[in-house]
Write a protein that holds these residues in place. Sequence first.
Motif, PDB file in Angstrom:
ATOM      1  N   ASP A 155       4.258   0.372   8.590  1.00 54.47           N
ATOM      2  CA  ASP A 155       3.981   0.508   7.158  1.00 54.47           C
ATOM      3  C   ASP A 155       2.585   1.075   6.919  1.00 54.47           C
ATOM      4  N   LEU A 156       1.595   0.581   7.641  1.00 58.90           N
ATOM      5  CA  LEU A 156       0.242   1.113   7.488  1.00 58.90           C
ATOM      6  C   LEU A 156       0.185   2.559   7.967  1.00 58.90           C
ATOM      7  N   THR A 157       0.851   2.843   9.075  1.00 57.19           N
ATOM      8  CA  THR A 157       0.880   4.217   9.593  1.00 57.19           C
ATOM      9  C   THR A 157       1.493   5.159   8.567  1.00 57.19           C
ATOM     10  N   GLU A 158       2.590   4.737   7.953  1.00 56.58           N
ATOM     11  CA  GLU A 158       3.245   5.559   6.946  1.00 56.58           C
ATOM     12  C   GLU A 158       2.346   5.738   5.723  1.00 56.58           C
ATOM     13  N   THR A 159       1.673   4.678   5.311  1.00 58.47           N
ATOM     14  CA  THR A 159       0.755   4.769   4.180  1.00 58.47           C
ATOM     15  C   THR A 159      -0.263   5.874   4.410  1.00 58.47           C
ATOM     16  N   ASP A 204       0.835  -1.205   0.000  1.00 60.26           N
ATOM     17  CA  ASP A 204       0.000   0.000   0.000  1.00 60.26           C
ATOM     18  C   ASP A 204       0.868   1.253   0.000  1.00 60.26           C
ATOM     19  N   CYS A 205       1.841   1.270   0.908  1.00 60.49           N
ATOM     20  CA  CYS A 205       2.691   2.448   1.043  1.00 60.49           C
ATOM     21  C   CYS A 205       3.460   2.715  -0.244  1.00 60.49           C
ATOM     22  N   ASP A 206       4.003   1.656  -0.831  1.00 66.62           N
ATOM     23  CA  ASP A 206       4.758   1.818  -2.073  1.00 66.62           C
ATOM     24  C   ASP A 206       3.863   2.320  -3.196  1.00 66.62           C
ATOM     25  N   ARG A 207       2.623   1.860  -3.237  1.00 62.90           N
ATOM     26  CA  ARG A 207       1.705   2.318  -4.282  1.00 62.90           C
ATOM     27  C   ARG A 207       1.396   3.803  -4.129  1.00 62.90           C
ATOM     28  N   HIS A 220      -4.797   5.850 -12.572  1.00 65.58           N
ATOM     29  CA  HIS A 220      -4.939   4.863 -13.648  1.00 65.58           C
ATOM     30  C   HIS A 220      -3.562   4.270 -13.965  1.00 65.58           C
ATOM     31  N   ARG A 221      -3.108   3.382 -13.097  1.00 67.17           N
ATOM     32  CA  ARG A 221      -1.762   2.833 -13.235  1.00 67.17           C
ATOM     33  C   ARG A 221      -1.732   1.317 -13.320  1.00 67.17           C
ATOM     34  N   HIS A 222      -2.896   0.691 -13.176  1.00 62.30           N
ATOM     35  CA  HIS A 222      -2.937  -0.772 -13.147  1.00 62.30           C
ATOM     36  C   HIS A 222      -3.856  -1.293 -14.251  1.00 62.30           C
TER      37      HIS A 222
END
Length: 402
Positions: free
Chosen positions: A92-96, A38-41, A141-143
Amino acid sequence: MSVGMAAPRSVYACDPDRSRGRLFAEPPSKTRSPFRRDCDRVIHSTAFRRLKYKTQVFVFHEGDHYRTRLTHSLEVAQIARALARQLGLDEDLTETLALAHDLGHPPFGHAGERALDSCLQGHGGFDHNAQTLRVVTSLEHRHPEFDGLNLTWEALEGIVKHNGPLTERGGEAVGRYRGHGIPAAVSDFNRTYDLELWSFASLEAQAAAIADDIAYDAHDIDDGLRAGLFAVDDLKIMPLTAEMIAEIAKRYPDLDNDRRGAELVRELISYLIGAVVAETRRRLEAAWPTSVEDVRNHGEQLIAFPADVAQQETGIKAFLKLRMYRHPRVMGVMGEAERILFDLFARYQQEPAILPAEWRLPHGEESETEHARRIGNFIAGMTDRFALTEHQRLFDSTPDLR
């Protein structure tokens, strides 16, 4: 446990291995947890890159050292991760949630939000939190197999509910939505993918929300000092900052004003983080949640300032509102910025053919509200400089916002 030590994962943290999943099923990553993906996306999204040229308080070309939405989001993420680390939450979720929280903001900061809300009256208005949900669920629109970023349920929940529930269990809107109802972007999506709008969000979302407050307080002081809107000694009007300024003077009696301001900002961030960690631990000990579901059903925020610090923090916001956000220089620029968005919206309504091809539909294929919302989505995604360039293209005279 001291504030400087990281806590082990808590039983009330969101567990990526127990995520409720995504709206569109995807095979798991071999190397990353669902929340890390999620964060990377978010980081790789177009909307995130555009934050570089979106106003925090000062328009992007007023100076390279002022915050933009991008640098603000990075600073929120740093503070949020510090809180998550102390409280044993999923970082990771917090950063997202910290990095995503401003994806829906339009150009020109809160002035842009006011302008779009006015333009869209009668069509649901404009709410930057709802717009963030729209960005991550449809506008990116990236996927190849879906629109949006297909974030986990926990990330979407945190985006929508980080400031608390939006409804009662029966569906009645609460809080700031009581008068006008839940934004259409949220209510429409919630019918497709139930985010349980009546419950509180995870502690990860609550950490991101209060980190936003801390970042605003500290870094807007920093920018206000840099802009010359007030001086360090003007902050002595508030007991908390007065005490910090006095302590800095004792330790560094010959410090220049720039370094005094920077030291004050550091002290304020550390103090507020420590206060939140202490108060949250006190609330957790009293509530004794044994799962993230206990957190959601607790009935109040668990991550918070202590009462006295909340009062001090409110005082800082009041100072900034008077001395910075409503400063004649800032108000003048933001008034002109609002006019730019009013002009653009009206022109696109009158001449939809001038919209980029991907933002147009053949005449008659959408309602007036759908057309207005499409224009609103287009403008909300603009950077400050693109909005200025568009205005220069369509109008004979454009304010330079200085």
